[in-house]
Write a protein that holds these residues in place. Sequence first.
Motif, mmCIF file in Angstrom:
data_model
loop_
_atom_site.group_PDB
_atom_site.id
_atom_site.type_symbol
_atom_site.label_atom_id
_atom_site.label_comp_id
_atom_site.label_asym_id
_atom_site.label_seq_id
_atom_site.Cartn_x
_atom_site.Cartn_y
_atom_site.Cartn_z
ATOM 1 N N ASP A 128 0.779 -1.231 0.000
ATOM 2 C CA ASP A 128 0.000 0.000 0.000
ATOM 3 C C ASP A 128 0.814 1.287 0.000
ATOM 4 O O ASP A 128 0.269 2.375 -0.116
ATOM 5 N N VAL A 129 2.147 1.181 0.130
ATOM 6 C CA VAL A 129 3.006 2.364 0.075
ATOM 7 C C VAL A 129 4.198 2.093 -0.833
ATOM 8 O O VAL A 129 4.545 0.939 -1.108
ATOM 9 N N ALA A 130 4.831 3.188 -1.273
ATOM 10 C CA ALA A 130 6.013 3.071 -2.133
ATOM 11 C C ALA A 130 7.041 4.120 -1.733
ATOM 12 O O ALA A 130 6.689 5.224 -1.306
ATOM 13 N N TYR A 131 8.300 3.767 -1.887
ATOM 14 C CA TYR A 131 9.403 4.709 -1.702
ATOM 15 C C TYR A 131 9.651 5.335 -3.067
ATOM 16 O O TYR A 131 9.865 4.626 -4.045
ATOM 17 N N VAL A 132 9.591 6.656 -3.131
ATOM 18 C CA VAL A 132 9.772 7.324 -4.413
ATOM 19 C C VAL A 132 11.021 8.206 -4.424
ATOM 20 O O VAL A 132 11.150 9.114 -5.221
ATOM 21 N N GLY A 133 11.946 7.892 -3.534
ATOM 22 C CA GLY A 133 13.195 8.641 -3.486
ATOM 23 C C GLY A 133 13.243 9.564 -2.285
ATOM 24 O O GLY A 133 12.362 9.567 -1.437
ATOM 25 N N GLY A 134 14.285 10.340 -2.244
ATOM 26 C CA GLY A 134 14.493 11.231 -1.112
ATOM 27 C C GLY A 134 15.399 10.573 -0.092
ATOM 28 O O GLY A 134 15.737 9.390 -0.201
ATOM 29 N N PRO A 135 15.823 11.337 0.891
ATOM 30 C CA PRO A 135 16.743 10.795 1.884
ATOM 31 C C PRO A 135 16.083 9.729 2.747
ATOM 32 O O PRO A 135 14.882 9.777 3.002
ATOM 33 N N ASN A 136 16.869 8.747 3.160
ATOM 34 C CA ASN A 136 16.422 7.754 4.133
ATOM 35 C C ASN A 136 17.518 7.653 5.176
ATOM 36 O O ASN A 136 18.661 8.045 4.919
ATOM 37 N N ALA A 137 17.182 7.145 6.354
ATOM 38 C CA ALA A 137 18.165 7.189 7.434
ATOM 39 C C ALA A 137 18.013 6.056 8.426
ATOM 40 O O ALA A 137 16.904 5.682 8.789
ATOM 41 N N ALA A 138 19.167 5.541 8.855
ATOM 42 C CA ALA A 138 19.227 4.702 10.044
ATOM 43 C C ALA A 138 19.457 5.672 11.205
ATOM 44 O O ALA A 138 20.287 6.577 11.108
ATOM 45 N N VAL A 139 18.693 5.498 12.277
ATOM 46 C CA VAL A 139 18.766 6.413 13.405
ATOM 47 C C VAL A 139 19.206 5.627 14.637
ATOM 48 O O VAL A 139 18.468 4.791 15.151
ATOM 49 N N GLU A 140 20.440 5.887 15.058
ATOM 50 C CA GLU A 140 20.979 5.264 16.269
ATOM 51 C C GLU A 140 20.439 6.067 17.448
ATOM 52 O O GLU A 140 20.734 7.252 17.579
#
Length: 159
Positions: A128-140
Amino acid sequence: MADYTLEEKDGFTVLGIGTELKSDYTDFAGITKEKADFWQTVREDGTLEKLKAVAANDYIFTVNEAVNNKMMHYAGVLTEKTLPEATRVIQFPKGEYLVVKGEANTGEELSNMLTGIAFGQVLPEVKDVAYVGGPNAAVEMGERNGMVYGEFWIPVVRK
C-alpha cells in the motif's frame, strides 16, 4: 516479513557531513566497505564529536541520499545549527515513513542490518506504500543491555 510500522512524522532537518559512494549501487560489498571506511574516519578524526556538539538530541543519523545523480552517505544529527565542515543540510519531508526497529552490537551493524531489512524484505512486500526517493536514514537512538538500538526511516507515499 520483518516487523515494521507506518508513522506520520513532521518534517525535520539533519546536518550532515558526507562522502560520495563510488561503488556501483549493486556492489553491496563495495558499498559496505566504503561506508565502514567513512565511519571509521569520522569517529577517529573528531568529525562525529563536532556534529554531536550541535545536536538537538542524542540521535546519530546515517543518511543515504541521491544528490545530482551521485550516491551520498552522511553522518548527521538533528539540529537547526550548522558547522563550517558540514557538507549538506538534509531536509526530510513531513509525511508518512516506513519504520523498521532493531538492535545490534554497533551503530554500523545496526545501520547495515536495518538497511538490508527495510530495502530487501519490507519494501518489496508492502503493497500500500512506495518509496519514491528522497533521503532515508538509520537512526541510532541509544544503548541498552550492551546493544545499540534504533530505527530505519524511509519516507513513503500511498499507492
